[in-house]
Design an enzyme around this catalytic site. Structure first.
Site, short mmCIF file in Angstrom:
data_model
loop_
_atom_site.label_atom_id
_atom_site.label_comp_id
_atom_site.label_asym_id
_atom_site.label_seq_id
_atom_site.Cartn_x
_atom_site.Cartn_y
_atom_site.Cartn_z
N CYS A 119 0.87 -1.18 0.00
CA CYS A 119 0.00 0.00 0.00
C CYS A 119 0.91 1.23 0.00
O CYS A 119 1.73 1.39 0.91
CB CYS A 119 -0.86 -0.03 1.26
N CYS B 11 -1.32 3.78 -6.48
CA CYS B 11 -2.16 3.21 -5.43
C CYS B 11 -2.46 1.79 -5.88
O CYS B 11 -2.80 1.57 -7.06
CB CYS B 11 -3.45 4.01 -5.27
N1 DGL Z 1 -3.95 0.56 -1.74
C1 DGL Z 1 -3.72 1.80 -1.06
C2 DGL Z 1 -2.50 2.53 -1.69
O1 DGL Z 1 -1.73 1.92 -2.41
C3 DGL Z 1 -5.02 2.51 -0.99
C4 DGL Z 1 -5.04 3.73 -0.19
C5 DGL Z 1 -6.31 4.01 0.56
O2 DGL Z 1 -6.77 3.16 1.32
O3 DGL Z 1 -6.78 5.16 0.41
O4 DGL Z 1 -2.26 3.70 -1.45
#
Ligand code: DGL
Length: 265
Positions: free
Chosen positions: A72, A182
């Protein structure tokens, strides 16, 4: 018994990274945690993100993981520094793939889609500062996409409308690379492609992270021996319906041995 690799995300997005890691390292066991109860992390403060990520990491450590992959960008930006200070096992983080885009762009314009938390992070700021004299880096917060993915909506009008709103202005800025900063966004690849066409390359960080994971397993001498089927425990902090749906969409579940369950963390 082999020790598993722990993989965390605010929700289902990290599955797009786990997919690549499993492809490159099929002999490992994995525990994947989707903190879907608390998604999205993007608009949260650094302190909140740190608190949320630490409790996921503590859970994984209690389950004897040999490595943690923070799949993430937002959680990496908010917590990786402190995670590495606290834990002695290898911890791999993720940041938007600015470097390959900046090194290869011909139009000298690249687009980055990410969350507020990622754009605020030191990794993003430092990496983009390195290239800013040569390349224009156009940032776009793609608000609302994580929520759609977490609701199991990956296509249709709602998705296309948001993608059009975020991607079309970048295309008009003459970008030739679009960086998906993301891990949820690759889930919308088909819709994104509709607006970028064939001349813009869409890139993410899954492959470099998988390479880094393999490298660290080898150099720390903790690579697992061959097993019959990859074992993955998929965990969510929320009801597992959508996690289950996404797992089936992303993995060939005939080829892995898996359980999907909700836990209180
Ligand atoms: N998968 C997360 C990232 O790579 C999502 C972020 C979120 O939860 O807003 O930033």
């Amino acid at each position: 018994m082999e020790r598993p690799i722990g993989v965390i995300d605010s929700g289902i997005g990290g599955l797009t990274v786990l997919r690549q890691i499993v492809e490159d390292l099929p002999n490992e066991e994995y525990i994947y945690i989707a903190d879907s109860k608390n998604a999205p992390y993007g608009p949260k403060s650094k302190e909140e993100i740190k608190h949320l990520v630490f409790r996921l990491a503590d859970y994984l450590l209690q389950h004897n993981v040999k490595m943690i992959v923070v799949a993430c960008n937002t959680a990496t930006a908010g917590a990786i520094y402190d995670l590495r200070k606290k834990y002695s096992i290898p911890i791999v983080g993720l940041e938007p793939a600015i470097k390959p885009a900046a090194l290869n762009t011909k139009t000298k314009n690249i687009g980055v889609l990410a969350t507020e938390g990622t754009f605020r992070g030191n990794h993003f700021i430092n990496t983009s500062n390195k290239y800013k004299d040569y390349v224009k880096i156009h940032m776009q917060v793609a608000k609302g996409l994580v929520e759609l993915a977490e609701a199991g909506i990956f296509d249709g009008k709602q998705v296309d409308d948001l993608i059009e709103k975020y991607v079309k202005p970048l295309v008009e800025l003459n970008i030739d690379y679009l960086v998906l900063g993301c891990t949820h966004y690759p889930l919308f690849y088909d819709s994104i492609k509709k607006f970028t066409g064939d001349n813009i390359k869409i890139i993410d960080s899954a492959k470099p992270v998988a390479i880094r994971v393999k490298d660290l397993l080898m150099t720390n001498h903790i690579l697992s021996p061959e097993i019959f089927k990859t074992k993955i425990q998929f965990i969510s902090t929320k009801e597992v319906d959508n996690l289950m749906l996404s797992v089936k969409k992303i993995f060939n579940i005939e080829q892995i041995s898996c359980v999907v369950e909700k836990v209180e963390i």
